[in-house]
Design a protein around this motif. Structure first.
Motif, short mmCIF file in Angstrom:
data_model
loop_
_atom_site.label_atom_id
_atom_site.label_comp_id
_atom_site.label_asym_id
_atom_site.label_seq_id
_atom_site.Cartn_x
_atom_site.Cartn_y
_atom_site.Cartn_z
N GLN A 288 29.14 71.25 -72.67
CA GLN A 288 28.28 70.24 -73.26
C GLN A 288 28.78 69.82 -74.64
N LEU A 289 29.26 70.78 -75.43
CA LEU A 289 29.79 70.44 -76.74
C LEU A 289 31.11 69.68 -76.62
N LYS A 290 31.97 70.11 -75.72
CA LYS A 290 33.28 69.48 -75.54
C LYS A 290 33.13 68.05 -75.03
N ASN A 291 32.23 67.83 -74.09
CA ASN A 291 32.07 66.52 -73.45
C ASN A 291 30.93 65.70 -74.03
N ARG A 292 30.22 66.25 -75.00
CA ARG A 292 29.12 65.57 -75.70
C ARG A 292 28.01 65.15 -74.75
N THR A 293 27.71 65.99 -73.80
CA THR A 293 26.58 65.74 -72.89
C THR A 293 25.33 66.40 -73.48
N VAL A 294 24.92 65.88 -74.62
CA VAL A 294 23.77 66.44 -75.34
C VAL A 294 22.77 65.33 -75.61
N LYS A 295 21.52 65.72 -75.77
CA LYS A 295 20.48 64.76 -76.04
C LYS A 295 20.47 64.36 -77.51
N TYR A 296 19.76 63.26 -77.79
CA TYR A 296 19.65 62.75 -79.14
C TYR A 296 18.43 63.36 -79.83
N GLY A 297 18.58 63.73 -81.10
CA GLY A 297 17.48 64.29 -81.87
C GLY A 297 17.68 65.75 -82.16
N VAL A 298 17.27 66.17 -83.34
CA VAL A 298 17.50 67.55 -83.80
C VAL A 298 16.78 68.56 -82.91
N VAL A 299 15.51 68.31 -82.61
CA VAL A 299 14.74 69.25 -81.80
C VAL A 299 15.32 69.36 -80.40
N LYS A 300 15.67 68.23 -79.80
CA LYS A 300 16.23 68.25 -78.44
C LYS A 300 17.58 68.95 -78.41
N LYS A 301 18.39 68.75 -79.45
CA LYS A 301 19.67 69.44 -79.52
C LYS A 301 19.46 70.95 -79.67
N ALA A 302 18.49 71.32 -80.52
CA ALA A 302 18.20 72.73 -80.73
C ALA A 302 17.70 73.39 -79.46
N ALA A 303 16.78 72.71 -78.76
CA ALA A 303 16.26 73.25 -77.50
C ALA A 303 17.38 73.39 -76.48
N GLY A 304 18.27 72.40 -76.44
CA GLY A 304 19.38 72.45 -75.50
C GLY A 304 20.31 73.61 -75.79
N PHE A 305 20.59 73.85 -77.07
CA PHE A 305 21.50 74.92 -77.44
C PHE A 305 20.88 76.29 -77.14
N LEU A 306 19.59 76.43 -77.43
CA LEU A 306 18.94 77.72 -77.26
C LEU A 306 18.60 78.03 -75.82
N PHE A 307 18.11 77.03 -75.09
CA PHE A 307 17.53 77.33 -73.78
C PHE A 307 18.30 76.72 -72.61
N GLY A 308 19.20 75.80 -72.88
CA GLY A 308 19.87 75.08 -71.81
C GLY A 308 20.80 75.94 -70.98
#
Length: 308
Positions: A288-308
Motif C-alpha cells: 500500500q505504501l509502495k503503490n500509494r493505495t491509501v485513503k485520503y485524510g489523516v484519520v483514514k490513513k491512520a486507521a489503514g496503517f493500524l488495522f488494514g
C-alpha cells in the motif's frame, strides 16, 4: 440525447419531487428511464402516473423480482442503456434546474480536448439537505473531506471519489460495461475505476443536486469532520477491515473483467491489490505504501496503517 437512469424502491415519500425536478430541466433533450425494484409502498403506482402523463419523456419498467440491492438494479440499467450520454439518478434527491445543462457542458468540453473515443465520467458536488430540503451543508465534498484530484487508479482502488447520483458518462465509457462484475462495492465505484483505468474522471466543483438525507438512505452523507465521527471511525476496527476487504475483492474482480485491456502496470497493480486479502500485515503495509493505495485524510490513513 441524454438518458437518465433512475433505480427506484420504496421511495413513495420523495420520488414525485425528484421526477418533477427532472421534468423542469433547462436542457430538454432527454429520456428518463425508471426501473422499479418491486416496491410495495405505492412507488410503482406514482411512477405509472407520471409515465402515462409524459409518454415521450418517461419509460417505466418493474423488475419481476427484487434485485437485492440498488447497485444491481442500477447496473442492469447501465448495461441496457449504453447511449451517447447517460446520467444516474437516485429516487429521493432533487435536481437543480440546470443540472443536465451544466454537466453536459463539462462533458462536451472534456470530449473536445480528449476526443469522443475517450471514456469520460463527469461528476459534481451536492448540497446536503434534510428530508424537508433544509440545507445541512452547502458542499458534500467538504462534508466528507473529499479530494477529487485523486483520480489515478491506485487511489480509486482504495477510495471512490465519485457520487453516482451526480454522474454523467459518455458512450465510450458505457461500451466498456459488458457484464455485471463478479463483485463490486457500488455501481458508481466500478464506473470510477473503469474511467480511471481507460479514460478521464472530470470533477465539477459545483452543486447540482439537493442530496436528501433521511432514515432510509442507501449510503448518505457522513459528516467526517465532526469529533464524534472521527473517534467512532478510528476505533471501528471491524467495520474498517470489512470495507478494506471489499476493496481487495473489487480489485480482483476488476482485474478479471479487464485483464486483456489493462496495461502491464495496471495488471500488476490490480492483481497485486486484489491479492492482499491473503497477505500478512507487513506485506499489505509495504504494498500500500509502495503503490500509494491509501485513503485520503489523516484519520483514514491512520486507521489503514493500524488495522488494514
Amino acid at each position: 440525447m441524454v438518458s437518465i437512469l433512475m433505480a427506484s424502491y420504496n421511495g413513495a415519500p420523495y420520488i414525485a419531487a425528484q421526477i418533477d425536478s427532472i421534468l423542469r430541466q433547462t436542457f430538454r433533450d432527454f429520456m428518463l428511464y425508471i426501473r422499479d425494484d418491486c416496491s410495495d409502498d405505492g412507488t410503482w403506482e406514482i411512477i405509472q402516473v407520471y409515465a402515462k402523463k409524459e409518454p415521450n419523456r418517461i419509460v417505466a419498467l418493474q423488475n419481476a423480482k427484487n434485485s437485492g440491492s440498488a447497485k444491481h438494479n442500477f447496473f442492469r440499467m447501465m448495461l441496457e442503456h449504453q447511449d451517447d450520454y447517460v446520467m444516474l439518478c437516485d429516487q429521493d434527491d432533487v435536481w437543480c434546474p440546470d443540472k443536465i445543462e451544466r454537466t453536459l457542458f463539462a462533458m462536451e468540453k472534456a470530449e473536445e480536448q480528449a476526443g469522443k473515443e475517450t471514456p469520460v465520467l463527469v461528476h459534481t458536488d451536492l448540497t446536503v439537505v434534510d428530508e424537508d430540503l433544509r440545507v445541512l451543508a452547502s458542499s458534500y465534498r467538504h462534508t466528507v473531506n473529499g479530494n477529487w484530484q485523486r483520480t489515478a487508479l491506485h487511489w480509486e482502488l482504495a477510495q471512490n471519489t465519485v457520487t453516482g447520483c451526480t454522474a454523467m458518462y459518455n458512450r465510450a465509457l458505457g461500451d466498456l460495461l459488458q457484464d455485471e462484475p463478479s463483485f463490486f462495492v457500488m455501481h458508481d465505484w466500478w464506473l470510477a475505476l473503469t474511467a480511471s483505468a481507460f479514460g478521464l474522471i472530470v470533477p465539477l466543483d459545483e452543486a447540482t443536486i439537493l442530496y436528501r438525507q433521511h432514515g432510509d438512505n442507501a449510503v448518505g452523507a457522513k459528516f467526517v469532520r465532526s469529533p464524534r465521527y472521527l473517534l467512532r471511525r478510528l476505533f471501528d476496527v471491524k467495520g474498517y477491515r470489512k470495507e478494506l476487504a471489499e476493496t481487495f475483492l473489487q480489485s480482483e474482480s476488476f482485474y478479471d473483467a479487464f485483464r486483456d485491456r489493462l496495461s502491464p502496470e495496471q495488471r500488476a497493480l490490480t492483481a497485486g491489490y486484489g491479492s492482499l486479502s491473503q497477505a500478512g500485515w507487513l506485506r499489505r503495509r509495504w504494498f500500500q505504501l509502495k503503490n500509494r493505495t491509501v485513503k485520503y485524510g489523516v484519520v483514514k490513513k491512520a486507521a489503514g496503517f493500524l488495522f488494514g
